[in-house]
Design an enzyme around this catalytic site. Structure first.
Site, PDB file in Angstrom:
ATOM      1  N   ASP A   6      -5.485   0.480  -8.427  1.00 45.79           N
ATOM      2  CA  ASP A   6      -4.654   0.580  -7.225  1.00 45.79           C
ATOM      3  C   ASP A   6      -5.522   0.256  -6.016  1.00 45.79           C
ATOM      4  OD1 ASP A   6      -2.059   1.439  -5.926  1.00 45.79           O
ATOM      5  OD2 ASP A   6      -3.423   2.825  -4.934  1.00 45.79           O
ATOM      6  N   SER A   7      -4.863  -0.046  -4.907  1.00 42.32           N
ATOM      7  CA  SER A   7      -5.599  -0.337  -3.677  1.00 42.32           C
ATOM      8  C   SER A   7      -6.271   0.913  -3.112  1.00 42.32           C
ATOM      9  CB  SER A   7      -4.661  -0.932  -2.629  1.00 42.32           C
ATOM     10  OG  SER A   7      -3.634  -0.017  -2.308  1.00 42.32           O
ATOM     11  N   CYS A  69      -0.053  -0.665  -8.519  1.00 45.86           N
ATOM     12  CA  CYS A  69       0.105  -1.049  -7.117  1.00 45.86           C
ATOM     13  C   CYS A  69       1.216  -2.075  -7.075  1.00 45.86           C
ATOM     14  CB  CYS A  69      -1.207  -1.635  -6.585  1.00 45.86           C
ATOM     15  SG  CYS A  69      -1.091  -2.375  -4.932  1.00 45.86           S
ATOM     16  N   GLU A 166      -3.255   6.794   3.064  1.00 46.39           N
ATOM     17  CA  GLU A 166      -4.671   6.585   2.746  1.00 46.39           C
ATOM     18  C   GLU A 166      -5.585   7.262   3.759  1.00 46.39           C
ATOM     19  OE1 GLU A 166      -6.646   5.051   0.429  1.00 46.39           O
ATOM     20  OE2 GLU A 166      -4.902   4.877  -0.859  1.00 46.39           O
ATOM     21  N   CYS A 201       6.186   1.530  -3.727  1.00 44.28           N
ATOM     22  CA  CYS A 201       4.729   1.566  -3.528  1.00 44.28           C
ATOM     23  C   CYS A 201       4.270   2.857  -4.177  1.00 44.28           C
ATOM     24  CB  CYS A 201       4.376   1.543  -2.041  1.00 44.28           C
ATOM     25  SG  CYS A 201       2.613   1.855  -1.687  1.00 44.28           S
ATOM     26  N   HIS A 203       1.949   4.737  -3.526  1.00 45.02           N
ATOM     27  CA  HIS A 203       1.579   5.782  -2.568  1.00 45.02           C
ATOM     28  C   HIS A 203       2.790   6.657  -2.214  1.00 45.02           C
ATOM     29  CE1 HIS A 203      -1.918   3.178  -1.907  1.00 45.02           C
ATOM     30  NE2 HIS A 203      -2.488   4.181  -1.266  1.00 45.02           N
TER      31      HIS A 203
END
Length: 296
Positions: A6-7, A69, A166, A201, A203
């Site tokens: 994942d990012s 992601c 993030e 997403c 996240h």
């Protein structure tokens, strides 16, 4: 071993679901925190960064990598599978979170196409909240249309949300962002109620409770982590050579391209209120994997 990429730390929602479903499978997680978020990067940047991340997981001993992601899966996965893996890693595989979600939404397998009867079903409204890059790719729009033409898909780009998560933004700031994006989707719909919402997403499950608080009670929120876990389990039954089960539940190892202490702090803070739990500790990548990686 199976890698999960994942990012940043959003993909831990996927990793948690995978490890609960397959407790004896060995997983390695890599978060590209140094370059997160991916959602506002160009397609070529996303492709290059994703390729490097997957190569690093292969370097750690993984033979299968899950792109946890949506941005990477929507923008880079097909090119990696078709142009890079056959030449560079012919015995390795890379899968993404997008295919299981499309199958869940459309209630059709990936290789199926809509039948004439599908066009006669009751029209439903599907809302997709995703990063700008995922929205720009048109992946949800086009793939759902092929398999479920009765679904009217409306996309809402959330340009700031993954970055706020993030960065460890406070909950009131996150709520402002979520509420603004839900309001923007409502304006697109012009008062038409939304039947189903996709948090496009990985996240976003970390703030699913905020989406739930501002969406209508009747709106269904589709769970991406659980659907991905179901899909991987089915894949491993079809491809047992990709399994790496141990005799006891396997320990999770998490690596980052950024600062391990910072990544651990942020991930643990967000996961504390999430079903993923908060037992995560990031490590630095081994030295031989931190240098320059050539792009194909």
């Amino acid at each position: 071993m199976i890698g999960v990429f994942d990012s940043g730390h959003g993909g831990l929602t996927i990793l948690s679901a995978l490890s609960r479903r397959l407790p004896r499978q060995r997983f390695i997680y890599l978060g590209d925190h140094a370059n997160a978020p991916y959602g506002q990067r160009s397609p070529e940047e996303i492709l290059a960064l994703t390729q490097v991340g997957v190569a690093r997981l292969f370097g750690l001993g993984c033979t299968l990598v899950i792109l946890a992601c949506n941005t990477a899966a929507a923008v880079a996965l097909r090119r990696l599978q078709q142009e890079w893996l056959p030449l560079a890693y012919p015995n390795h595989r890379c899968l993404g979170v997008l295919v299981p979600m499309i199958e869940e939404i459309a209630q059709n397998p990936w290789h199926a196409v809509a039948s004439p009867a599908d066009g006669l079903r009751r029209r439903e409204v599907l809302g997709v909240f995703a990063t700008p890059a995922t929205v720009a790719s048109g992946a949800y729009l086009h793939e759902v249309a092929k398999r479920a033409p009765h679904l009217a898909v409306f996309q809402q780009a959330c340009d700031d949300l993954a970055g706020l998560i993030e960065a460890g933004a406070p909950e009131d700031r996150l709520m402002q962002s979520v509420a603004a994006h839900v309001a923007a989707l409502d304006r697109q719909l012009g008062g038409v109620p939304v039947d189903t919402v996709v948090l496009g997403c990985t996240h976003y499950p970390l703030v699913e409770h905020l989406f739930r608080a501002v969406l209508p009670d009747r709106t269904r929120i589709v769970s991406q982590p659980q659907r991905t876990a179901d899909a991987l389990t089915a894949y491993l039954f079809r491809h047992p050579e990709m399994k790496s089960f141990g005799p006891v539940p396997a320990a999770l190892r998490c690596f980052t391209t950024g600062d391990p202490a910072r990544a651990t702090q942020l991930a643990s803070a967000f996961l504390a209120g999430h079903p993923a739990g908060n037992k995560v500790a990031f490590e630095s990548l081994p030295q031989h994997l931190t240098g320059h990686v050539e792009y194909a």
